[in-house]
Design a protein around this motif. Structure first.
Motif, PDB file in Angstrom:
ATOM      1  N   VAL A 428       0.877  -1.170   0.000  1.00  0.00           N
ATOM      2  CA  VAL A 428       0.000   0.000   0.000  1.00  0.00           C
ATOM      3  C   VAL A 428       0.913   1.218   0.000  1.00  0.00           C
ATOM      4  O   VAL A 428       1.748   1.375   0.900  1.00  0.00           O
ATOM      5  CB  VAL A 428      -0.926   0.026   1.228  1.00  0.00           C
ATOM      6  N   VAL A 429       0.778   2.064  -1.020  1.00  0.00           N
ATOM      7  CA  VAL A 429       1.631   3.239  -1.146  1.00  0.00           C
ATOM      8  C   VAL A 429       0.751   4.474  -1.315  1.00  0.00           C
ATOM      9  O   VAL A 429      -0.113   4.507  -2.196  1.00  0.00           O
ATOM     10  CB  VAL A 429       2.599   3.112  -2.341  1.00  0.00           C
ATOM     11  N   ASP A 478      -6.295  16.193  -0.419  1.00  0.00           N
ATOM     12  CA  ASP A 478      -4.915  16.688  -0.442  1.00  0.00           C
ATOM     13  C   ASP A 478      -4.137  16.202  -1.663  1.00  0.00           C
ATOM     14  O   ASP A 478      -2.928  16.402  -1.751  1.00  0.00           O
ATOM     15  CB  ASP A 478      -4.181  16.291   0.841  1.00  0.00           C
ATOM     16  N   GLY A 479      -4.828  15.568  -2.607  1.00  0.00           N
ATOM     17  CA  GLY A 479      -4.195  15.097  -3.832  1.00  0.00           C
ATOM     18  C   GLY A 479      -3.548  13.737  -3.723  1.00  0.00           C
ATOM     19  O   GLY A 479      -2.908  13.279  -4.672  1.00  0.00           O
ATOM     20  N   THR A 480      -3.723  13.061  -2.591  1.00  0.00           N
ATOM     21  CA  THR A 480      -3.087  11.766  -2.376  1.00  0.00           C
ATOM     22  C   THR A 480      -3.919  10.635  -2.986  1.00  0.00           C
ATOM     23  O   THR A 480      -5.145  10.608  -2.845  1.00  0.00           O
ATOM     24  CB  THR A 480      -2.901  11.506  -0.874  1.00  0.00           C
ATOM     25  N   THR A 481      -3.228   9.729  -3.635  1.00  0.00           N
ATOM     26  CA  THR A 481      -3.860   8.521  -4.148  1.00  0.00           C
ATOM     27  C   THR A 481      -3.305   7.323  -3.389  1.00  0.00           C
ATOM     28  O   THR A 481      -2.089   7.221  -3.184  1.00  0.00           O
ATOM     29  CB  THR A 481      -3.562   8.343  -5.647  1.00  0.00           C
ATOM     30  N   VAL A 482      -4.187   6.434  -2.966  1.00  0.00           N
ATOM     31  CA  VAL A 482      -3.763   5.215  -2.301  1.00  0.00           C
ATOM     32  C   VAL A 482      -3.621   4.127  -3.361  1.00  0.00           C
ATOM     33  O   VAL A 482      -4.608   3.723  -3.978  1.00  0.00           O
ATOM     34  CB  VAL A 482      -4.764   4.763  -1.217  1.00  0.00           C
ATOM     35  N   VAL A 483      -2.390   3.684  -3.578  1.00  0.00           N
ATOM     36  CA  VAL A 483      -2.113   2.658  -4.582  1.00  0.00           C
ATOM     37  C   VAL A 483      -1.953   1.319  -3.876  1.00  0.00           C
ATOM     38  O   VAL A 483      -1.086   1.175  -2.999  1.00  0.00           O
ATOM     39  CB  VAL A 483      -0.843   2.998  -5.380  1.00  0.00           C
ATOM     40  N   ARG A 484      -2.785   0.358  -4.233  1.00  0.00           N
ATOM     41  CA  ARG A 484      -2.724  -0.985  -3.651  1.00  0.00           C
ATOM     42  C   ARG A 484      -2.221  -1.944  -4.723  1.00  0.00           C
ATOM     43  O   ARG A 484      -2.826  -2.061  -5.792  1.00  0.00           O
ATOM     44  CB  ARG A 484      -4.092  -1.411  -3.132  1.00  0.00           C
ATOM     45  N   LEU A 485      -1.124  -2.600  -4.423  1.00  0.00           N
ATOM     46  CA  LEU A 485      -0.487  -3.476  -5.403  1.00  0.00           C
ATOM     47  C   LEU A 485      -0.420  -4.903  -4.878  1.00  0.00           C
ATOM     48  O   LEU A 485      -0.101  -5.126  -3.701  1.00  0.00           O
ATOM     49  CB  LEU A 485       0.934  -3.005  -5.713  1.00  0.00           C
ATOM     50  N   ALA A 486      -0.712  -5.858  -5.751  1.00  0.00           N
ATOM     51  CA  ALA A 486      -0.487  -7.273  -5.467  1.00  0.00           C
ATOM     52  C   ALA A 486       0.832  -7.653  -6.117  1.00  0.00           C
ATOM     53  O   ALA A 486       0.917  -7.806  -7.340  1.00  0.00           O
ATOM     54  CB  ALA A 486      -1.625  -8.125  -5.994  1.00  0.00           C
ATOM     55  N   HIS A 544       3.260   0.775   3.250  1.00  0.00           N
ATOM     56  CA  HIS A 544       3.888  -0.434   3.780  1.00  0.00           C
ATOM     57  C   HIS A 544       3.790  -1.578   2.786  1.00  0.00           C
ATOM     58  O   HIS A 544       3.028  -1.513   1.809  1.00  0.00           O
ATOM     59  CB  HIS A 544       3.240  -0.856   5.100  1.00  0.00           C
ATOM     60  N   VAL A 545       4.562  -2.618   3.032  1.00  0.00           N
ATOM     61  CA  VAL A 545       4.439  -3.878   2.309  1.00  0.00           C
ATOM     62  C   VAL A 545       4.009  -4.955   3.292  1.00  0.00           C
ATOM     63  O   VAL A 545       4.288  -4.852   4.502  1.00  0.00           O
ATOM     64  CB  VAL A 545       5.748  -4.295   1.607  1.00  0.00           C
TER      65      VAL A 545
END
Length: 551
Positions: A428-429, A478-486, A544-545
């Motif tokens: 999650v970034v 605030d312009g933040t995007t939550v990127v969720r990666l598998a 975090h990862v």
């Protein structure tokens, strides 16, 4: 000489006992419902034909090479085999448009096989990679169903492998396009070889713009599949719908045996398929080794799993009682058997980005930080290693890349004991992006987990890419995007004294096509804008990862 070669192959693969004699009938004509005729070779016992169960293999790579290797191997083990050239390849009629015709053509072929006097109606399918996908194009729709499948290093759908995270997988596809575009001129096997000349030509082709013309630079002629790949990069799922078979009813599927590798480009999707089959009630098993796609080390395992599975389901042979999942833990040099995937006893371990380029096993208690970097499409961040069709693949030292200004690095403390990872990996970034001169949030987010040795060597373990698309991503005020990666699943031991590291970048080129930052179509884009990134971490933005600790 042929008999001697076959005996040597059997010995190399670990097969014992005398081979069964067989004959090969060449160029059988298989008519399809649209009038196209496909060619096939039949491997059967000598003498008068009698109805027997049949193994079907449909391949675009010709009935020599891989086709004859598998056909003759199985024939020597007592199986009757039909090896067919798919539409538009090696003498078969029609035009080869990869993936788009395999379901209709495969079902027509299955009906034809069952109508032949030498077939008793029982049919199984085998083959790796694209040949495995031709099985997925048939099995969910066959009525009556197949007796079994051996679907190795492949997947039920290809979109997630062609465009992982929405970013086109450029280098792997370029290698395959070169092979299919030239194989009938230079030979199917030769087309796969990563010669220095080919490697240089491929790199020139994928770095030149626009990408829609790279097929001519690669193979010397237009390749329809490449045009399909680049022209539909923005909405791939719609175009590739005929090649997507992931909506299968697991309860209606035949028994499926799979072999894959941690460095195979299809391992992510193949494990999704396996999990769906197992949870849906199908009989399924999988072997996951330390291999990449077509790794010589995997050949013996594939051959033995294939002959065993066919023996059980076509010849009523005994089952070996093996666990459904057999996985190799890299750098621990051990295999482990599991009842299912993901491993039921894997414990999620969260590692958080922290100030000062640190990676910590607990969430930060205070302090919000935004780490900036700038990605330039004129000098896209390179990558090395990973699940690549040609070298450099698997693991490589990442230190040169980690030293770049457009790569963020977060490193954990030395491990006090060995840390075994086995299962799914995710990240999650929290990120803010803007193409230069705009306020448009776009760009790519590449996350890689590495194993850092005491001497500083940083070896990649697993990674993932995600392409941000303006208007599709949820963005906070605030312009933040939550990127969720598998990230790709893994089986890996981080040894005591080693450290975990997380890389974050805006590209992994040329493995993935560069993001131009202009919103232009990938096929025709020739210009670019730099993209400014901020990666946020802290209590309000806990980037975090998640790693699967396996006790």
């Amino acid at each position: 000489m042929a008999a001697l070669a076959e005996r040597l192959i059997d010995r190399r693969l670990g097969f014992t006992g005398p081979p069964v004699p067989y004959v090969r009938e060449r160029d059988l004509r298989v008519p399809l419902s649209d009038g196209v005729v496909l060619l096939a070779d039949l491997y059967r016992r000598p003498g008068p034909g009698e109805p027997r169960p049949t193994v079907l293999m449909r391949t675009p790579y010709g009935r020599h090479g891989l086709g004859s290797m598998i056909g003759s191997l199985l024939a020597r083990r007592g199986f009757q085999v039909l090896v067919q050239s798919t539409r538009g390849t090696f003498g078969s009629g029609g035009q080869f448009r990869p993936f788009l015709h395999e379901s209709a053509d495969g079902l027509d072929t299955l009906d034809w096989v069952r109508s032949q006097p030498w077939c008793d109606g029982r049919v199984s399918m085998v083959g790796p990679s694209y040949v495995g996908h031709t099985q997925w194009a048939v099995a969910p729709y066959a009525d009556p169903g197949l007796c079994s499948m051996n679907a190795d290093i492949t997947a039920s759908e290809f979109t997630s492998t062609f465009y992982p995270g929405g970013a086109p997988g450029l280098l792997n596809l370029a290698g395959w396009v070169n092979q299919i575009g030239r194989q009938e001129r230079i030979g199917a096997v030769t087309g796969f070889l990563a010669t220095p000349v080919f490697s240089r030509r491929k790199r020139r082709a994928v770095t030149s713009l626009p990408l829609q013309a790279a097929d001519v630079a690669l193979s010397g002629a237009p390749v329809m599949f490449w045009r399909d790949f680049v022209e539909h990069a923005e909405q791939p799922r719609e175009f590739w719908a005929p090649a997507e078979h992931d909506g299968f009813d697991a309860a209606a599927m035949p028994p499926v045996c799979m072999v894959t590798g941690w460095w195979d480009l299809f391992v992510d999707r193949q494990l999704v398929d396996f999990t769906a089959l197992q949870r849906g009630g199908a009989t399924a098993r999988i072997t996951i080794g330390p291999w990449n796609h077509g790794d010589p080390g995997s050949v013996s395992t594939i051959a033995h799993e294939m002959t065993h599975w066919l023996g059980v389901h076509l010849h009523d042979g005994p089952d070996d009682g093996r666990a459904p999942v057999r996985a190799y833990v890299q750098h621990a040099d051990r295999w482990t058997d599991l009842p299912c995937w993901p491993p039921p006893d894997a414990q999620p371990s969260e590692w958080y980005l922290a100030p000062g380029g640190r990676l910590l096993p607990e969430a930060p208690g205070a302090g919000a930080v935004a780490d900036p970097f700038v990605y330039d499409p004129a000098d896209p961040t390179p990558t090395v290693g990973g699940p690549m069709l040609q070298p450099p693949s698997k693991q490589h030292d990442n230190r040169d890349i980690e030293a770049r200004d457009d790569v963020l690095v977060y490193t954990g403390p030395p491990q006090e004991t060995d840390l075994d990872l086995l299962g799914q990996v995710s990240a999650v970034v929290y990120v803010r992006t803007a193409a230069e001169g705009t306020d448009t949030a776009e760009g790519d987010v590449f996350v890689r987990v590495c194993d850092v040795a005491p001497d500083g060597t940083s070896l990649n373990i697993t990674d993932a890419m995600h392409r941000l698309v303006p208007g599709r991503e949820a963005t906070a005020p605030d312009g933040t995007t939550v990127v969720r990666l598998a990230l790709s699943p893994t089986g890996y031991r981080v040894r005591a004294g080693h450290r975990l590291r997380v890389q974050i970048a805006g590209a992994a080129f040329p493995r993935f096509a560069r993001n131009h930052g202009t919103g232009e179509r990938m096929a025709t884009a020739v210009t670019g804008r730099r993209i400014h990134y901020e990666v946020l971490h802290g209590p309000d933005h806990p980037s975090h990862v998640v790693l699967p600790y396996h006790p």
